[in-house]
Write an enzyme that holds these catalytic residues in place. Structure first.
Site, mmCIF file in Angstrom:
data_model
loop_
_atom_site.group_PDB
_atom_site.id
_atom_site.type_symbol
_atom_site.label_atom_id
_atom_site.label_comp_id
_atom_site.label_asym_id
_atom_site.label_seq_id
_atom_site.Cartn_x
_atom_site.Cartn_y
_atom_site.Cartn_z
ATOM 1 N N CYS A 52 -15.191 1.983 -14.566
ATOM 2 C CA CYS A 52 -14.728 1.907 -15.954
ATOM 3 C C CYS A 52 -15.024 3.263 -16.555
ATOM 4 C CB CYS A 52 -15.460 0.811 -16.723
ATOM 5 S SG CYS A 52 -15.096 0.867 -18.494
ATOM 6 N N CYS B 75 -16.295 3.137 -20.457
ATOM 7 C CA CYS B 75 -17.626 2.612 -20.809
ATOM 8 C C CYS B 75 -18.281 2.073 -19.550
ATOM 9 C CB CYS B 75 -17.535 1.574 -21.931
ATOM 10 S SG CYS B 75 -16.214 0.360 -21.764
ATOM 11 N N SER B 76 -18.474 0.764 -19.453
ATOM 12 C CA SER B 76 -19.102 0.237 -18.235
ATOM 13 C C SER B 76 -18.662 -1.198 -17.982
ATOM 14 C CB SER B 76 -20.621 0.308 -18.359
ATOM 15 O OG SER B 76 -21.046 -0.407 -19.509
ATOM 16 N N CYS B 77 -17.365 -1.492 -18.233
ATOM 17 C CA CYS B 77 -16.829 -2.834 -17.978
ATOM 18 C C CYS B 77 -17.112 -3.221 -16.528
ATOM 19 C CB CYS B 77 -15.330 -2.859 -18.238
ATOM 20 S SG CYS B 77 -14.922 -2.504 -19.955
#
Lengths: 112, 205
Positions: free
Chosen positions: B105, B108-110
């Site tokens: 991702c 962000c950090s999905c």
């Protein structure tokens, strides 16, 4: 809101009033090369590039609107778009079959 | 009161830590949520780990109908297994002899937390996020995974509402294994795509 077409189907159909679906798998699309302010889920590195619709995922409230505390409706169709790495990075050293797949909302896509 | 950084750590709060504390305390003060509800949500997330994802992969290896459903609609397949996956819209991508998949991702950090738990720090790092989309083969090599040139690498950038899980190839030497034993070779990194399950024969030194 009554005027907007409900986008049927998609891998994860939702019940939101949605903008009509414009693209089908296999369609060639270009990502808009634009830089508006706000909460944008289209990465900079892919703007302006051409790819192919891999699948339609369903329609979801527009995150750019949600970030402004609005309801994000009508929902925007979301697609997975496949790009060849060599098209995205001019100096990509790997095989030409290598790809990058990205989820992109319809209002960021135009037909080529 | 949370556990975070409270052992001998007298650093001032960062901007975002302060924002989190202020927001949480305000929500509690105004009766929107309780401290108990916040702790329960944190505990629920901590309890989740890659074992759940591994069970899904193992089932797909032994049950062709389930695998078809998993690739068609990952969420429905997990629900059919009785796994609680609230709000998860899961896309499962299959590794084959011709294609290797890897998830990132960049924005962000999905991450499919419902199936894999809390993401590792490197998954959230700027280094991984910025490099795996641009030079996936070198990044995978740094993880110890060399992908042959006749295997295409498909990077999936998880930018919106979907979450991704890699369905790795079942390793040789696992013929006749039951699901529980198969699940034991499926690690978190295999399901992100920075590793592949080791064949039991190849784990010998």
């Amino acid at each position: 809101m009554q005027k907007v077409a409900a986008a049927a189907g998609g891998q994860y159909p939702t019940r939101y009033p949605a903008v009509a679906v414009r693209f089908a798998p296999g369609d060639r699309v270009r990502v808009r090369d634009s830089a508006p302010l706000g909460h944008i889920r289209t990465p900079f590195y892919i703007r302006g590039h051409v790819g192919v619709i891999e699948r339609y995922c369903g329609a979801f409230p527009n995150p750019e609107e949600l970030a402004q505390m609005r309801d994000g409706l009508p929902a925007q169709p979301l697609y997975r778009v496949r790009f060849l790495q060599r098209d995205v990075w001019a100096d990509y050293p790997g095989p030409r079959e290598d790809t990058i797949d990205i989820e992109i909302f319809q209002h960021w896509l135009e037909r080529t | 009161m949370t556990e975070r950084g409270d052992i001998g750590n007298y650093q001032p709060l960062t901007y975002f830590q302060l924002m989190e504390v202020s927001l949480r305390e305000l929500l509690v003060e105004k009766g929107v949520v309780s401290e108990q509800a916040v702790n329960d949500a944190v505990e629920d997330m901590r309890r989740r780990g890659p074992e759940t994802g591994a069970r899904v992969v193992a089932k797909a290896w032994v049950d062709a109908d389930f695998k078809r459903l998993l690739l068609d609609n990952g969420t429905r397949a997990c629900e059919a297994m009785g796994i609680d996956v609230p709000a998860l819209k899961l896309v499962v991508v299959e590794n084959t002899p011709q294609v290797h998949n890897v998830i990132v991702c960049t924005l962000c950090s999905c991450y499919p937390r419902m199936l894999l738990g809390i993401p590792p720090d490197w998954y959230k790092s700027r280094n991984y996020r910025s490099r795996v989309v641009r030079e996936p083969r070198s990044v995978l090599a740094e993880f110890g995974l060399r992908v042959a040139d006749d295997v295409a690498i498909r990077v999936h950038d998880s930018t919106a509402d979907m979450r991704y899980l890699v369905l790795p190839m079942r390793p040789a030497g696992t013929e006749g294994w039951d699901e529980a034993r198969l699940a034991s070779v499926v690690t978190r990194d295999c399901m992100i795509g920075v590793a592949v399950p080791r064949s039991p024969r190849s784990t010998k030194p």
